[in-house]
Design a protein around this motif. Structure first.
Motif, PDB file in Angstrom:
ATOM      1  N   TYR A 108       0.836  -1.206   0.000  1.00 21.74           N
ATOM      2  CA  TYR A 108       0.000   0.000   0.000  1.00 21.74           C
ATOM      3  C   TYR A 108       0.871   1.256   0.000  1.00 21.74           C
ATOM      4  CZ  TYR A 108      -3.912  -3.047   1.249  1.00 21.74           C
ATOM      5  OH  TYR A 108      -4.869  -4.037   1.248  1.00 21.74           O
ATOM      6  N   PHE A 109       0.415   2.247  -0.746  1.00 22.05           N
ATOM      7  CA  PHE A 109       1.039   3.571  -0.765  1.00 22.05           C
ATOM      8  C   PHE A 109      -0.075   4.595  -0.548  1.00 22.05           C
ATOM      9  CE2 PHE A 109       3.569   0.808  -3.425  1.00 22.05           C
ATOM     10  CZ  PHE A 109       4.883   1.133  -3.125  1.00 22.05           C
ATOM     11  N   CYS A 110       0.290   5.757  -0.047  1.00 22.56           N
ATOM     12  CA  CYS A 110      -0.730   6.796   0.176  1.00 22.56           C
ATOM     13  C   CYS A 110      -1.247   7.363  -1.148  1.00 22.56           C
ATOM     14  CB  CYS A 110      -0.149   7.913   1.047  1.00 22.56           C
ATOM     15  SG  CYS A 110      -1.321   9.256   1.367  1.00 22.56           S
ATOM     16  N   ASP A 111      -0.315   7.666  -2.062  1.00 24.18           N
ATOM     17  CA  ASP A 111      -0.698   8.404  -3.271  1.00 24.18           C
ATOM     18  C   ASP A 111       0.300   8.106  -4.402  1.00 24.18           C
ATOM     19  OD1 ASP A 111      -2.283  11.107  -4.234  1.00 24.18           O
ATOM     20  OD2 ASP A 111      -0.207  11.121  -4.905  1.00 24.18           O
ATOM     21  N   TYR A 112      -0.204   7.931  -5.605  1.00 25.95           N
ATOM     22  CA  TYR A 112       0.654   7.615  -6.763  1.00 25.95           C
ATOM     23  C   TYR A 112       1.689   8.709  -7.007  1.00 25.95           C
ATOM     24  CZ  TYR A 112       2.037   7.086 -11.647  1.00 25.95           C
ATOM     25  OH  TYR A 112       2.767   6.969 -12.813  1.00 25.95           O
ATOM     26  N   PHE A 113       1.250   9.968  -7.007  1.00 30.50           N
ATOM     27  CA  PHE A 113       2.144  11.071  -7.358  1.00 30.50           C
ATOM     28  C   PHE A 113       3.191  11.325  -6.272  1.00 30.50           C
ATOM     29  CE2 PHE A 113      -1.902  11.762  -9.555  1.00 30.50           C
ATOM     30  CZ  PHE A 113      -1.454  11.705 -10.864  1.00 30.50           C
TER      31      PHE A 113
END
Length: 217
Positions: free
Chosen positions: A56-61
């Motif tokens: 999991y990551f918070c946000d792609y950018f």
């Protein structure tokens, strides 16, 4: 068969903002593990992760910024595709790797083996553009709503110098009084900030408000 596991990678931007995504995810998935490596080591780290696991990551950018360049990130993303490890971006789900897999299956996309990585990256770029558009639209709509509220005479933001009674803030202030050696406790500021897990600026703001209140009594 080894069990599927969950992992979370915290970006440098989240570290600066003291982001709480990991602690919130832990409430959902008690088995989730924090990946304690920098972005340069992520691809090598994959050899320690079982297939069908989830990262999991918070946000792609935000994640993209942590890599030295776009190519390094694409290499990591494609490697996850081949290893059957799913990537989830909480704030930009359009870029989830599981969505790319579903696109391939639904559209019956079967590129030549040597072209699979290239097709994955093409799909990801299209999804990223959609995610960017969604974020921009959301931001523009919020800005428009604030402008409309301001035109209609609504108070935007707090009144300068005002102190508000916020339930969570009240609880934090009680703990600061109880534990801080400035008041009734034995903890230093650094120790207490870590114990309460709140941003430094918030801690010192609350501490000042406590002092000001005591002085006016």
């Amino acid at each position: 068969n080894r069990a599927m596991k969950r992992y979370y990678f915290k970006t440098s931007e989240e570290e600066k903002k003291n982001g709480k995504t990991m602690s919130n995810l832990f409430e959902l998935y008690h088995d989730i593990q924090l990946v304690s490596v920098n972005s340069d080591e992520l691809t090598q780290y994959l050899s320690r992760i079982d297939w069908r696991s989830k990262i999991y990551f918070c946000d792609y950018f935000m994640t993209l910024k942590d890599f030295r360049n776009e190519e390094d990130f694409f290499e990591f993303y494609v490697e996850c595709f081949f290893r059957h490890i799913d990537i989830y971006f909480i704030n930009t789900p359009e870029c989830n790797l599981s969505f790319i897999r579903e696109l391939f299956e639904t559209l019956d996309v079967k590129p030549p083996e040597r072209k699979i990585g290239e097709y994955v990256i093409r799909c990801l770029k299209c999804c990223a553009e959609q995610a960017r558009f969604s974020k921009e639209m959301s931001s523009n709509l919020k800005r428009a709503a604030l402008m409309t509220a301001k035109k209609n005479g609504s108070q935007i933001g707090g009144v300068k110098g005002a102190v508000y009674n916020i339930p969570k803030a009240d609880d934090m202030k009680k703990q600061i009084v109880q534990y801080s050696k400035t008041f009734d406790g034995t903890y230093s500021d650094i120790e207490l900030i870590e114990k309460l897990d709140i941003p430094r600026a918030t801690y010192y703001k609350y501490k000042k408000e406590i002092k000001d209140k005591k002085q006016t009594k």
